[in-house]
Design a protein around this motif. Sequence first.
Motif, PDB file in Angstrom:
ATOM      1  N   ALA A  68     -52.626 -26.436   8.023  1.00 53.73           N
ATOM      2  CA  ALA A  68     -53.683 -27.646   8.231  1.00 53.73           C
ATOM      3  C   ALA A  68     -54.329 -27.798   9.603  1.00 53.73           C
ATOM      4  N   ALA A  69     -53.726 -27.115  10.535  1.00 50.73           N
ATOM      5  CA  ALA A  69     -54.242 -27.492  11.954  1.00 50.73           C
ATOM      6  C   ALA A  69     -55.713 -26.527  11.732  1.00 50.73           C
ATOM      7  N   GLY A  70     -55.603 -25.498  11.375  1.00 49.83           N
ATOM      8  CA  GLY A  70     -56.777 -24.820  11.307  1.00 49.83           C
ATOM      9  C   GLY A  70     -57.903 -25.272  10.128  1.00 49.83           C
ATOM     10  N   TYR A  71     -57.763 -25.920   9.278  1.00 48.21           N
ATOM     11  CA  TYR A  71     -58.293 -26.631   8.292  1.00 48.21           C
ATOM     12  C   TYR A  71     -59.182 -27.750   9.131  1.00 48.21           C
ATOM     13  N   ALA A  72     -58.241 -28.677   9.973  1.00 48.61           N
ATOM     14  CA  ALA A  72     -58.657 -29.557  10.741  1.00 48.61           C
ATOM     15  C   ALA A  72     -59.634 -29.327  11.623  1.00 48.61           C
TER      16      ALA A  72
END
Length: 293
Positions: free
Chosen positions: A66-70
Amino acid sequence: MNPHLPPLNPLRVFECVARHRSFTAAARELHITQGAVSHQIRALENWLGIKLFERQGGQLRLSNGAAGYARALGSAFSGIVTATQEFTSIGSQQVLEVRGHTTFFTHWLIPLLPDFQRAHPNIKVRLAANVEWMAFEHDQAGVGIRYGDGDWEGLHSNLLFSDELTPVMAPSLARRLPQPCTLKGLLALPLLHSNRRPGHWADWIEAAHGKRAFSSSDMYCEDLSIIYECAIQGLGVALGQLRYLKQEFAQGKLVSPYPFVLRRPRGYHLVCPASQAEEPRIACFRQWLLAQV
């Protein structure tokens, strides 16, 4: 609606929560309630089928991936902000994008542009440094600067200036040369080569009736601006385009102790699709630019 595009409001809320690692801080930035933040996050998780956050020891953590998506969403929203600011700042102005090499812009075109903007305030020039050839049929580039002989199918071309190439170096390096400077003495120094124009030194040496073997002391660079800076710092001899270096000569940063100049028809051309050559903003820019040269 694109079925692969998630709802935008939950995306905006998720990016904000991920950045702050806090529902409360995100609610404060977005001027909504914390309950509304939770609702938007649940809506996005339901759409994705993936849980976005986990709580560990009272701390909010992003789930795996999710961090990369954010981060990607943050870049996308930043791009929207930039595009909006640019669009609103233009107002009723026309935009003309000019593509070319950084060195051409910084050493030749940019000093001329204030005159164009004063004469034509309704046309906003946007410079795009692009070392690859522009495909006009696939993008919105208005005009480009292309180096070569000027005969390109489907393009309208105007020569701006031809090659005038001569060796240039820092005064400190020039002091190592015999007086008066000889071709042999010049070619004994390290040469600075352009990987994009690999034949220029060979052409100059041949025209000057000299000979030189490969030297391990030579340097090879991609960008011409870097080559000129290396020359200014005394790292070697650059083959200078005289149109580019008037300021460096005037300031004493570079000298040309061996004054042979290679002149040839090849040079820098203003190009655009032949079908758009008389489009008003393009024709206006071309007429102004040709008047400068």
